[in-house]
Design an enzyme around this catalytic site. Structure first.
Site, mmCIF file in Angstrom:
data_model
loop_
_atom_site.group_PDB
_atom_site.id
_atom_site.type_symbol
_atom_site.label_atom_id
_atom_site.label_comp_id
_atom_site.label_asym_id
_atom_site.label_seq_id
_atom_site.Cartn_x
_atom_site.Cartn_y
_atom_site.Cartn_z
ATOM 1 N N HIS A 189 0.702 -1.172 -0.106
ATOM 2 C CA HIS A 189 0.174 -0.239 -0.323
ATOM 3 C C HIS A 189 0.963 1.631 0.060
ATOM 4 O O HIS A 189 2.070 0.901 0.227
ATOM 5 C CB HIS A 189 -0.907 0.072 1.248
ATOM 6 C CG HIS A 189 -0.173 -0.112 2.647
ATOM 7 N ND1 HIS A 189 0.061 -1.122 2.985
ATOM 8 C CD2 HIS A 189 -0.586 1.121 3.589
ATOM 9 C CE1 HIS A 189 0.602 -0.939 4.446
ATOM 10 N NE2 HIS A 189 0.280 0.497 4.762
ATOM 11 N N HIS A 200 1.175 3.694 1.806
ATOM 12 C CA HIS A 200 1.863 4.889 3.106
ATOM 13 C C HIS A 200 3.429 4.560 2.955
ATOM 14 O O HIS A 200 4.350 3.673 2.539
ATOM 15 C CB HIS A 200 1.030 3.925 4.375
ATOM 16 C CG HIS A 200 -0.472 4.511 5.141
ATOM 17 N ND1 HIS A 200 -1.110 3.690 5.725
ATOM 18 C CD2 HIS A 200 -1.201 5.102 4.069
ATOM 19 C CE1 HIS A 200 -1.974 4.058 5.655
ATOM 20 N NE2 HIS A 200 -2.012 4.919 5.291
ATOM 21 N N ASP A 233 5.437 4.445 5.321
ATOM 22 C CA ASP A 233 7.095 3.161 6.322
ATOM 23 C C ASP A 233 6.574 2.327 4.605
ATOM 24 O O ASP A 233 7.088 0.944 5.740
ATOM 25 C CB ASP A 233 6.409 2.845 6.888
ATOM 26 C CG ASP A 233 4.707 3.190 7.789
ATOM 27 O OD1 ASP A 233 4.226 3.178 6.739
ATOM 28 O OD2 ASP A 233 4.753 1.882 7.957
ATOM 29 N N HIS A 234 6.003 1.579 3.518
ATOM 30 C CA HIS A 234 6.273 0.432 3.080
ATOM 31 C C HIS A 234 6.741 0.870 1.425
ATOM 32 O O HIS A 234 7.064 0.460 1.224
ATOM 33 C CB HIS A 234 4.068 0.092 2.927
ATOM 34 C CG HIS A 234 4.250 -0.218 4.601
ATOM 35 N ND1 HIS A 234 4.763 -1.321 4.873
ATOM 36 C CD2 HIS A 234 3.678 0.131 5.956
ATOM 37 C CE1 HIS A 234 3.825 -1.937 6.031
ATOM 38 N NE2 HIS A 234 3.668 -0.701 6.351
ATOM 39 N N HIS A 272 -7.641 -1.156 4.729
ATOM 40 C CA HIS A 272 -6.412 0.248 5.656
ATOM 41 C C HIS A 272 -6.621 1.089 4.940
ATOM 42 O O HIS A 272 -6.028 2.348 5.606
ATOM 43 C CB HIS A 272 -5.768 -0.993 5.679
ATOM 44 C CG HIS A 272 -4.225 -0.111 6.658
ATOM 45 N ND1 HIS A 272 -4.128 0.137 7.799
ATOM 46 C CD2 HIS A 272 -2.870 0.642 5.578
ATOM 47 C CE1 HIS A 272 -3.137 0.705 8.074
ATOM 48 N NE2 HIS A 272 -2.289 0.901 6.630
ATOM 49 N N ASP A 291 -0.548 -4.451 5.805
ATOM 50 C CA ASP A 291 -0.616 -3.619 6.989
ATOM 51 C C ASP A 291 -2.547 -4.085 7.103
ATOM 52 O O ASP A 291 -3.730 -3.432 7.953
ATOM 53 C CB ASP A 291 -0.990 -2.331 7.589
ATOM 54 C CG ASP A 291 -0.221 -1.155 7.648
ATOM 55 O OD1 ASP A 291 1.341 -2.219 7.537
ATOM 56 O OD2 ASP A 291 0.651 -0.366 7.845
ATOM 57 N N HIS A 294 4.666 -5.483 10.199
ATOM 58 C CA HIS A 294 5.044 -4.717 11.006
ATOM 59 C C HIS A 294 5.174 -5.565 12.644
ATOM 60 O O HIS A 294 4.463 -6.819 12.097
ATOM 61 C CB HIS A 294 3.758 -3.637 11.900
ATOM 62 C CG HIS A 294 4.019 -2.485 11.457
ATOM 63 N ND1 HIS A 294 4.630 -1.514 11.441
ATOM 64 C CD2 HIS A 294 3.271 -1.936 10.129
ATOM 65 C CE1 HIS A 294 4.342 -0.089 10.103
ATOM 66 N NE2 HIS A 294 3.624 -0.394 9.256
#
Length: 310
Positions: free
Chosen positions: A104, A106, A108-109, A160, A183, A222
């Protein structure tokens, strides 16, 4: 049996972690906690019959994954937020990196995509959302493509984020199966409903991911396992699967070791969000015979859950 190999060597020692949960073994009589802690900062190998997965920690609690086809040594990386670390592992493994699997958008990905394609040109960047940087291969639900001899199938799991994709990787003989869930599904938990609804998460977890073969290895985005299982104990205090998994996870985290992967079968045993069809979980939510409302209640309660000190 799950098997990890910590690939970086210190003092000539290789640690293998294996068992229903994990057992430390070594080619030396004793492995110190200091040594295990130093190794935990590197990367961890998970062997399946036809491919292997390097679990690569990133940021404070993220996981990146390098998926390598044994037959061709072609590989894909999942959510490469730290490109330099990914390329270091690729070089050590001697694999041919061709593909980026982005779950996705975001940061941090997907935040490392642009840097990675600059440093390693020619990559195919997959994803289900136009907000993903460097995207070259947009995917929809059930799209399939090859990674060496392996087949990768995109599973749309919006909630998400609206464009969230999980990646199911399997071998032609059916002996090796893994899903990379970003996530959407965590060990013992699920992602927040930032851009979706409880009904969508129910579909993602129960209908889509829950229909995968029960032995499918689950690699999430995570390291949230201990906190998730502490919440699970609040929901189902008598669930022995939760207690056993929590005790195991605490021991691993003390050593700085990852708690991935789980399996689809295990998640149905200890993950409250995968158990919303279970009467005990519905009773906790006060939503008997209503799994969607139970899902919504659990997510709202988990959002404000404060874990006791461990």
């Amino acid at each position: 049996m799950l098997t990890f190999r910590i690939c970086k060597l210190f003092d000539g020692c290789v640690i293998t972690l294996r068992s229903k949960h994990v057992l430390l073994t070594s080619n030396k009589p004793v492995v110190s906690r200091t040594l295990a802690s130093r190794m935990a900062q590197d990367y961890f190998k998970r062997d399946l019959p036809d491919f292997y997965v390097q679990v690569i920690p990133a940021l404070s609690d993220n996981f990146m994954y390098l998926v390598v086809d044994n037959a061709t040594k072609e590989s894909a990386v999942v959510d490469p937020v730290n490109p330099d670390k990914v390329l270091e592992v690729v070089e050590r493994e001697g694999t041919r990196l061709t593909t980026v699997l982005t779950t996705h958008h975001h940061w941090d990905h997907a935040g490392g995509n642009m840097e990675l394609v600059t440093k390693h040109p020619g990559l195919t960047v997959c994803g289900g959302d136009e907000r993903i940087g460097a995207l070259t291969k947009p995917l929809k639900h059930n799209n399939e493509f090859k990674l060496g001899t392996l087949t990768v199938r995109a599973l749309a799991t919006p909630c998400h984020t609206t464009g969230h994709i999980c990646y199911y990787v399997g071998s032609g003989n059916g002996q090796s199966k893994a899903v990379f869930t970003g996530d959407t599904l965590f060990v013992g938990g699920c992602g927040k409903f930032f851009e979706g609804t409880a009904e969508q998460m129910y579909t993602a977890l129960i209908t889509v991911l829950g229909s995968l073969p029960k032995e499918t290895a689950v690699f999430c985005g995570h390291e949230y396992t201990v906190n998730n299982l502490l919440y699970g104990q609040l929901v189902e205090p008598l669930n022995q699967h939760i207690k056993d998994k929590l005790d195991w996870a605490k021991e691993l985290r003390k050593k700085g070791l990852p708690t991935v992967p789980s399996s689809i079968e295990q998640e149905f045993n200890f993950n409250p969000f995968m158990r919303v069809d279970n009467l005990t979980v519905q009773e906790h939510a006060g939503k008997v015979a209503d799994p969607i409302s139970t899902m919504a209640f659990l997510r709202e309660e988990k959002n404000s859950f404060k874990a006791p000190p461990v």
